[in-house]
Design a protein around this motif. Structure first.
Motif, PDB file in Angstrom:
ATOM      1  N   LYS A 172      50.422  -0.852 -37.819  1.00 42.35           N
ATOM      2  CA  LYS A 172      50.586  -1.660 -36.611  1.00 42.35           C
ATOM      3  C   LYS A 172      51.446  -2.880 -36.911  1.00 42.35           C
ATOM      4  O   LYS A 172      51.256  -3.556 -37.924  1.00 42.35           O
ATOM      5  N   VAL A 173      52.393  -3.141 -36.021  1.00 42.48           N
ATOM      6  CA  VAL A 173      53.308  -4.271 -36.174  1.00 42.48           C
ATOM      7  C   VAL A 173      53.072  -5.251 -35.027  1.00 42.48           C
ATOM      8  O   VAL A 173      52.923  -4.837 -33.869  1.00 42.48           O
ATOM      9  N   ARG A 184      48.967  14.973 -40.858  1.00 46.44           N
ATOM     10  CA  ARG A 184      47.974  13.881 -40.764  1.00 46.44           C
ATOM     11  C   ARG A 184      48.659  12.515 -40.771  1.00 46.44           C
ATOM     12  O   ARG A 184      48.229  11.586 -40.083  1.00 46.44           O
ATOM     13  N   THR A 185      49.748  12.378 -41.551  1.00 49.81           N
ATOM     14  CA  THR A 185      50.483  11.111 -41.581  1.00 49.81           C
ATOM     15  C   THR A 185      51.230  10.895 -40.277  1.00 49.81           C
ATOM     16  O   THR A 185      51.310   9.763 -39.765  1.00 49.81           O
ATOM     17  N   ALA A 186      51.794  11.987 -39.731  1.00 51.43           N
ATOM     18  CA  ALA A 186      52.493  11.877 -38.448  1.00 51.43           C
ATOM     19  C   ALA A 186      51.541  11.436 -37.342  1.00 51.43           C
ATOM     20  O   ALA A 186      51.890  10.602 -36.496  1.00 51.43           O
ATOM     21  N   LEU A 245      51.815   8.036 -35.043  1.00 48.27           N
ATOM     22  CA  LEU A 245      51.805   8.030 -33.580  1.00 48.27           C
ATOM     23  C   LEU A 245      50.724   7.105 -33.042  1.00 48.27           C
ATOM     24  O   LEU A 245      50.927   6.399 -32.041  1.00 48.27           O
ATOM     25  N   ARG A 246      49.587   7.075 -33.717  1.00 49.13           N
ATOM     26  CA  ARG A 246      48.513   6.172 -33.291  1.00 49.13           C
ATOM     27  C   ARG A 246      48.886   4.711 -33.549  1.00 49.13           C
ATOM     28  O   ARG A 246      48.562   3.833 -32.736  1.00 49.13           O
ATOM     29  N   SER A 247      49.564   4.440 -34.666  1.00 45.12           N
ATOM     30  CA  SER A 247      49.961   3.059 -34.945  1.00 45.12           C
ATOM     31  C   SER A 247      51.051   2.604 -33.975  1.00 45.12           C
ATOM     32  O   SER A 247      51.107   1.428 -33.612  1.00 45.12           O
ATOM     33  N   MET A 248      51.919   3.534 -33.532  1.00 43.96           N
ATOM     34  CA  MET A 248      52.904   3.194 -32.499  1.00 43.96           C
ATOM     35  C   MET A 248      52.203   2.757 -31.220  1.00 43.96           C
ATOM     36  O   MET A 248      52.598   1.773 -30.578  1.00 43.96           O
ATOM     37  N   ARG A 249      51.178   3.488 -30.857  1.00 46.17           N
ATOM     38  CA  ARG A 249      50.382   3.131 -29.668  1.00 46.17           C
ATOM     39  C   ARG A 249      49.768   1.746 -29.834  1.00 46.17           C
ATOM     40  O   ARG A 249      49.789   0.923 -28.916  1.00 46.17           O
ATOM     41  N   ALA A 250      49.255   1.465 -31.033  1.00 48.95           N
ATOM     42  CA  ALA A 250      48.652   0.157 -31.281  1.00 48.95           C
ATOM     43  C   ALA A 250      49.710  -0.944 -31.261  1.00 48.95           C
ATOM     44  O   ALA A 250      49.469  -2.039 -30.740  1.00 48.95           O
ATOM     45  N   LEU A 298      49.699  15.095 -28.755  1.00 48.92           N
ATOM     46  CA  LEU A 298      48.360  14.922 -28.190  1.00 48.92           C
ATOM     47  C   LEU A 298      47.372  14.418 -29.236  1.00 48.92           C
ATOM     48  O   LEU A 298      46.528  13.561 -28.944  1.00 48.92           O
ATOM     49  N   ALA A 299      47.483  14.933 -30.463  1.00 51.83           N
ATOM     50  CA  ALA A 299      46.600  14.473 -31.536  1.00 51.83           C
ATOM     51  C   ALA A 299      46.832  13.006 -31.856  1.00 51.83           C
ATOM     52  O   ALA A 299      45.909  12.290 -32.270  1.00 51.83           O
ATOM     53  N   GLY A 300      48.074  12.521 -31.636  1.00 55.53           N
ATOM     54  CA  GLY A 300      48.403  11.132 -31.914  1.00 55.53           C
ATOM     55  C   GLY A 300      48.165  10.193 -30.748  1.00 55.53           C
ATOM     56  O   GLY A 300      48.470   8.998 -30.842  1.00 55.53           O
ATOM     57  N   GLY A 301      47.632  10.705 -29.635  1.00 51.47           N
ATOM     58  CA  GLY A 301      47.309   9.840 -28.506  1.00 51.47           C
ATOM     59  C   GLY A 301      48.392   9.722 -27.457  1.00 51.47           C
ATOM     60  O   GLY A 301      48.401   8.766 -26.683  1.00 51.47           O
TER      61      GLY A 301
END
Length: 332
Positions: free
Chosen positions: A145-146, A172-174, A178-183, A301-304
């Motif tokens: 997260k940035v 799993r890293t991808a 994707l989740r950190s992009m959302r954050a 979808l797995a990444g939100g």
């Protein structure tokens, strides 16, 4: 932490070395199958070499993605709407980024990249090309997260992740990225952020392998530059002349793998630690996963992220997907 110019500073030790770079290299070289994350390709020289790779005739992804961005701009604009802050995960491409910015009429542009010098150069070039557009470069590892600049906090966000860089990561890293992009992009005051992401498609093996082993050996130089960077920044003694570039298709995992192959037995040091490799051993430096429509949607979808629209180039070699952050709801 931020410098006076607003660019975040990567966590470095007292000698100026990126702590995460050292940690990843030492950990990777200690494994039985040695491996170093692909993001460390991109020092200033590596970033320049990648730009050169995109111009090679065998390397189709950039041309295919540029075709989509050039031909579908009005569709992007209709779906995205104006005045969003475009948050690009990686320094802006001199070709692709302007096409998107021209299409969607953003309120601000925020490039995130771990390579500070290349980031500043690309941000300056885009500021010159778009003089009325606020540009806020942030030097950071976007795998986490940035914190975005205060100036864009109130703007709706559009993430931009071109080039199928997502394919460089194991699933799993991808998903984590994707989740950190959302954050990073947050909730946008009730307006869920969007993401425009490039994903390369599964195709003939010969086409794929040629794209990562061009006749001019630019990709080979790009791969080997990682060893030069290790020697320069981490007090390495790697005999770079005793390594060769290899690119192979792994059908089981639907990916191109890049390796640095030892042409003879070698011993070397990095940051005071000793390592050995036998002839034929490799350092696994990059994966480039290729996707079908189903596997791309499953990953998002797995990444939100919920896929909204998908475009391909005329030859169906590459895809750009627009997705929206999946609304987070409490479990019943």
């Amino acid at each position: 932490m931020k410098a006076d110019n607003g660019i975040a500073i990567v966590d470095r030790d007292e000698t100026g070395v990126d702590k995460a770079f050292r940690a990843d290299v030492l950990k990777g070289l200690a494994q039985r199958q040695k491996a170093i994350p692909a993001r460390w390709f991109y020092d200033e020289r590596g970033s320049q070499l990648f730009e050169d790779i995109t111009k090679q005739p065998e390397y189709y992804p950039t041309r295919a993605e540029t075709e989509i961005l050039r031909d579908r701009g009005s569709e992007f604009a209709e779906l995205v709407g104006p005045d969003r802050a475009v948050v690009e995960f990686g320094s802006g491409s001199s070709v692709k980024t302007p096409l998107l910015l021209e299409a969607v009429a953003p309120g601000a542009y925020v490039p995130l990249d771990i390579s500070g010098e290349f980031l500043r150069q690309s941000a300056a070039a885009l500021s010159e090309k778009f003089p009325g557009l606020p540009v806020h470069p942030v030097e950071a590892d976007f795998m986490r997260k940035v914190e975005l600049p205060d100036e864009v906090e109130q703007l709706r966000k559009l993430g931009f992740f071109p080039g199928s860089t997502i394919g460089n990561m194991v699933p799993r890293t991808a998903v984590d990225l994707l989740r950190s992009m959302r954050a990073t992009m947050g909730a946008d005051e009730g307006q869920l952020p969007m993401l425009l992401i490039g994903m390369d498609l599964v195709k003939d093996r010969e086409v794929l392998e040629a794209a990562y082993a061009d006749e001019q050996d630019v990709t080979a130089e790009f791969n080997c530059n990682l060893l030069h960077r290790i020697n320069r920044e981490l007090d390495g003694t790697i005999p770079t002349e005793k390594f060769e570039h290899r690119a192979i298709w792994n059908d089981d995992f639907a990916r191109i793998e890049m390796h640095l192959l030892a042409t003879e037995a070698v011993d070397f040091e990095v940051s005071g630690k000793r390592f050995s490799m036998a002839k034929g051993d490799t350092i696994h430096t990059e994966n480039s996963h290729k996707f079908t429509r189903r596997s791309a949607n499953t990953l998002l979808l797995a990444g939100g992220w919920t896929p909204l629209k998908r475009w391909t180039d005329a030859e169906k070699r590459f895809s750009l997907i627009l997705a929206q952050a999946t609304e987070q709801r409490d479990a019943p």
